[in-house]
Design a protein around this motif. Sequence first.
Motif, PDB file in Angstrom:
ATOM      1  N   LEU A  46       0.823  -1.212   0.000  1.00 46.86           N
ATOM      2  CA  LEU A  46       0.000   0.000   0.000  1.00 46.86           C
ATOM      3  C   LEU A  46       0.860   1.266   0.000  1.00 46.86           C
ATOM      4  CD1 LEU A  46      -2.935  -0.991   2.363  1.00 46.86           C
ATOM      5  CD2 LEU A  46      -3.067  -0.559  -0.075  1.00 46.86           C
ATOM      6  N   CYS A  47       1.987   1.216  -0.757  1.00 46.09           N
ATOM      7  CA  CYS A  47       2.843   2.406  -0.844  1.00 46.09           C
ATOM      8  C   CYS A  47       2.183   3.501  -1.682  1.00 46.09           C
ATOM      9  CB  CYS A  47       4.204   2.053  -1.440  1.00 46.09           C
ATOM     10  SG  CYS A  47       4.143   1.629  -3.195  1.00 46.09           S
ATOM     11  N   MET A  48       1.184   3.117  -2.506  1.00 45.20           N
ATOM     12  CA  MET A  48       0.395   4.047  -3.323  1.00 45.20           C
ATOM     13  C   MET A  48       1.159   4.622  -4.521  1.00 45.20           C
ATOM     14  SD  MET A  48      -2.475   3.779  -1.945  1.00 45.20           S
ATOM     15  CE  MET A  48      -3.587   5.068  -2.477  1.00 45.20           C
ATOM     16  N   LEU A  49       2.303   4.060  -4.861  1.00 43.93           N
ATOM     17  CA  LEU A  49       3.024   4.568  -6.031  1.00 43.93           C
ATOM     18  C   LEU A  49       2.242   4.268  -7.311  1.00 43.93           C
ATOM     19  CD1 LEU A  49       6.800   3.785  -5.341  1.00 43.93           C
ATOM     20  CD2 LEU A  49       5.720   6.015  -5.569  1.00 43.93           C
ATOM     21  N   TRP A  51      -0.864   4.156  -7.660  1.00 44.57           N
ATOM     22  CA  TRP A  51      -1.977   5.103  -7.689  1.00 44.57           C
ATOM     23  C   TRP A  51      -1.538   6.462  -8.211  1.00 44.57           C
ATOM     24  CZ3 TRP A  51      -2.612   9.443  -4.279  1.00 44.57           C
ATOM     25  CH2 TRP A  51      -3.867  10.049  -4.363  1.00 44.57           C
ATOM     26  N   ILE A  52      -0.370   6.953  -7.742  1.00 44.43           N
ATOM     27  CA  ILE A  52       0.058   8.294  -8.132  1.00 44.43           C
ATOM     28  C   ILE A  52       0.656   8.319  -9.536  1.00 44.43           C
ATOM     29  CG2 ILE A  52       2.450   8.370  -7.266  1.00 44.43           C
ATOM     30  CD1 ILE A  52      -0.251  11.103  -6.914  1.00 44.43           C
ATOM     31  N   TYR A  53       1.088   7.154 -10.019  1.00 48.63           N
ATOM     32  CA  TYR A  53       1.710   7.122 -11.350  1.00 48.63           C
ATOM     33  C   TYR A  53       0.722   6.755 -12.473  1.00 48.63           C
ATOM     34  CZ  TYR A  53       6.453   7.360  -9.346  1.00 48.63           C
ATOM     35  OH  TYR A  53       7.601   7.761  -8.710  1.00 48.63           O
ATOM     36  N   GLU A  82       6.571  -0.062 -11.963  1.00 51.99           N
ATOM     37  CA  GLU A  82       7.064   0.765 -10.869  1.00 51.99           C
ATOM     38  C   GLU A  82       6.911   0.127  -9.493  1.00 51.99           C
ATOM     39  OE1 GLU A  82       8.783   3.667 -11.111  1.00 51.99           O
ATOM     40  OE2 GLU A  82       8.762   3.161 -13.238  1.00 51.99           O
TER      41      GLU A  82
ATOM     42  N   ILE C   8       3.036  11.267  -0.829  1.00 55.88           N
ATOM     43  CA  ILE C   8       2.014  10.715  -1.724  1.00 55.88           C
ATOM     44  C   ILE C   8       0.720  10.449  -0.959  1.00 55.88           C
ATOM     45  CG2 ILE C   8       1.437   8.728  -3.156  1.00 55.88           C
ATOM     46  CD1 ILE C   8       4.426   8.589  -3.868  1.00 55.88           C
ATOM     47  N   LYS C   9       0.871  10.017   0.276  1.00 53.23           N
ATOM     48  CA  LYS C   9      -0.316   9.691   1.061  1.00 53.23           C
ATOM     49  C   LYS C   9      -1.153  10.930   1.370  1.00 53.23           C
ATOM     50  CE  LYS C   9       1.095   5.306   2.823  1.00 53.23           C
ATOM     51  NZ  LYS C   9       2.527   5.070   2.491  1.00 53.23           N
ATOM     52  N   ILE C  31       0.098  11.908 -16.447  1.00 51.54           N
ATOM     53  CA  ILE C  31       0.504  11.638 -15.064  1.00 51.54           C
ATOM     54  C   ILE C  31       0.798  12.961 -14.353  1.00 51.54           C
ATOM     55  CG2 ILE C  31       2.148  10.454 -13.566  1.00 51.54           C
ATOM     56  CD1 ILE C  31       2.743   8.565 -15.949  1.00 51.54           C
ATOM     57  N   ARG C  34      -2.332  15.208 -13.910  1.00 54.18           N
ATOM     58  CA  ARG C  34      -3.210  14.628 -12.891  1.00 54.18           C
ATOM     59  C   ARG C  34      -2.681  14.949 -11.493  1.00 54.18           C
ATOM     60  NH1 ARG C  34      -2.874   8.915 -10.904  1.00 54.18           N
ATOM     61  NH2 ARG C  34      -4.518   8.928  -9.339  1.00 54.18           N
ATOM     62  N   GLN C  35      -1.356  14.770 -11.313  1.00 54.83           N
ATOM     63  CA  GLN C  35      -0.739  15.059 -10.012  1.00 54.83           C
ATOM     64  C   GLN C  35      -0.897  16.557  -9.673  1.00 54.83           C
ATOM     65  OE1 GLN C  35       3.330  13.779 -10.574  1.00 54.83           O
ATOM     66  NE2 GLN C  35       2.835  11.613 -10.412  1.00 54.83           N
ATOM     67  N   ILE C 231       7.668   6.398 -16.361  1.00 55.73           N
ATOM     68  CA  ILE C 231       8.207   6.929 -15.105  1.00 55.73           C
ATOM     69  C   ILE C 231       9.692   6.585 -14.982  1.00 55.73           C
ATOM     70  CG2 ILE C 231       8.070   6.721 -12.588  1.00 55.73           C
ATOM     71  CD1 ILE C 231       5.895   8.477 -13.814  1.00 55.73           C
ATOM     72  N   ARG C 235      12.576   9.274 -14.450  1.00 52.99           N
ATOM     73  CA  ARG C 235      13.493   9.168 -13.320  1.00 52.99           C
ATOM     74  C   ARG C 235      14.943   9.175 -13.788  1.00 52.99           C
ATOM     75  NH1 ARG C 235      11.868   4.536 -11.380  1.00 52.99           N
ATOM     76  NH2 ARG C 235      10.179   5.434 -10.170  1.00 52.99           N
TER      77      ARG C 235
END
Lengths: 94, 398, 299
Positions: A46-49, A51-53, A82, C8-9, C31, C34-35, C231, C235
Amino acid sequence: MVKIPTVTSWQDLPVGCVVPGGTMIINKTGAWKVFRPVVDHKKCTLCMLCWIYCPDSSVVLAEGKIEFDYDHCKGCGICANECPAKAIRMELEV
Amino acid sequence: METEKLTFTGNESAALGAKLARVEVVATYPITPQSTIVENLSRFIANGELKAEIINAESEHAAISICIGASLSGARTFTATASQGLVLMHEMLHWAAGARTPIVMAVTNRALCVPWSLHADFQDAISQRDTGWIQFYCENNQEVLDTIIQAYKISEDKRVLLPSMVSLEGFILTHTVERVDVPKQKDVDEFLPPYKNEFFYIDPENPLAENVVVLPDWYMEYRYQQEVAMQNAKEVIDKVSKEYFDKIGRNWGGLIEAYMMEDAEVAVVTMGTIAGTARVAVREMRKKSGKKVGLIKVRCFRPFPVEEFKKFSSLKALAVIDRSYSFGCGGPLCTEVKSAFYNTEEKPLILGVVAGLGGRDVNVGDIINVLEKTIEVSKTGKVERETIWLNLKGEQLR
Amino acid sequence: MPSKPISIKDFPKDEFMVKGHTACPGCGMAIAVRQALKILGKNTVLAIPAGCIAGGSTTGPFPLSGFALPTVYCSFDETAAFLAGIETALKVKGLKEKFNVVGIAGDGGTADIGLQCLSGAVERGHKIIYICYDNEAYMNTGIQRSGTTPYGAWTTTTPVGSLRMFKQEPKKDMPQIMIAHKIPYVATASPAFPSDLAGKIKRAMEIGGPAYIHIHTPCPTGWRFPPEKTIEVARLAVLSGMWILYEVENGVFKLNVKISKRKPVKEYLSIQGRFRHLTAEDLEKIQKEVDENCKRVGM
């Protein structure tokens, strides 16, 4: 919830080409995918990477677990690529 | 205070018109002969006489884009330009009309390059006739002030919602001092309520997107909707002229003004200051030789006064004086006048005259000559030459 | 006071670039946008010019639209002018404090055709936030080169032929151009570093404007790499020093991500098909330039 204007003649056309925002959600881009992501919840931290990517907001947190909106997921594979825990694999869409 | 002065240049009149109309956002970019319009507005704002924001844009193209953004967001906007500046805006003129933004712009008509010219002709504004803007051409400084105020009422009418350009000839009006009556702010406020945009607004609870891609299935219908608005403008222009007369006391006519046309057999059709000169010519000819001549002044070129012209189909002959030209075709005003009569049973013979390009003077004698020529045409029943370039140095080949 | 990264959380859950948009799978712009929009929030007015973000993803066909925010789809060459008009009208109405006035334009619409109006608008100090998503070419019209296409890249208008080879000119440095305008906030960002990107958007909102944020957004379609690597490529750009994450607030420079042991540029370039024709000599040239740039910023 999503209000799409109905137009049958020029008289109905919204003046100035103004439409409600965000109605594209009805477009099911999930039909594009060749591969779909599948998550192993045991490995997921549940690091949520993922989700954010996700370019298409198609990774969702449902009842504390990562799920995918297959109606919209285009199968790009960024989430799988990722994931630090290698919890997501890409399976051929059938 | 400005109201104690009695005489103003055309540019001052335009600035006063915008001020009285309580414009809220003004985008500026200098170009001769318009620059003093925005200088005057800057002064009004700096002194607190006009509560508005001024944006000194980096080009005319930016100025009109700023106006579109501001108008969509609910502000009453104004800008002014001429010549190269106007044609630089061309892309965004189509945009403003399609976006249905009721912007009013003063155009201080000036000839286009190449060759370089600073002097008046209508090529700049006329060449924008397809963009969907309502177009007015003013005869004198009083009309400029009045028309700018009226233009807001016309453009902002819910049946119209189209931008307007108000033309005043460079140097002939812009820099010439004339007697101008400035209406009282309170009277203008009663005539012109504040602008309220209704079709696009910024509301996070109800987000709207403006200008999405429209495919071939609906694009034509959008253009038709826009044309209907332009046709509605005819009625609105007439109505607003009457309302302005009731409130302020001056009436410049609706789309056209028919001067001494009741018994005229032959007439001259023109726009702008040449119409003013033509008035004098018509009066003189009637006085000196009793010839039944008249003037049809086209005040509003877009929408084109087709129905008004059809009423004159029993005239013997017309001369149309264009202060612009469409290469390979003819004077734009002349072409459109001819087109208005095409389907009528009776129609006058029409002589096209191109005059005053690049600021060349058109005087009373010139117009009398044109009218004499037109009378000749009405007698012979033949138009030998479709277009005459007035006072051209050298032989006319076509 | 530099930006503070946002975990991120802590990113809000609202989605403003709605799913169902038609950007390519793996689109770097989607991406990043959206962010950014999550941080900007719902009190945001957008001006969106032609490009991948409009015709390529969110506009129509009528009557559909892809942003759940008040949006004006503006002309390609005047994004910043539309922003200036919107900002000024809101100011006149006493509403400017309530809204972020944000433009999101591509590299072509910023560094080439949109440069004039951007320069004018920021010089006049309008309180706007201008975001440039840089996919390093005119992608929406089919991968044609732009002012920010880097040296060495293949594009359809800088193809690799026998007479002329790929883009010979260096990448136009837009952030530096904006810094030269002495505006309050200029920053570079990458969707591979979402916390840093979010912190910068937040800082731009706090400052009010004019703020310029230049986001490096890899494009799988135009850069020729598989979509799952977007990504990864973003990076690598940062890890190799080819894209430096920094911010300049009122003239004060801060390096946000300092890479102590940079990856060789070859690793970043070889993953992308648009660079596959580069010779060892070309690579050396690029590496040398990156080394100099990094040295200059203290990395």
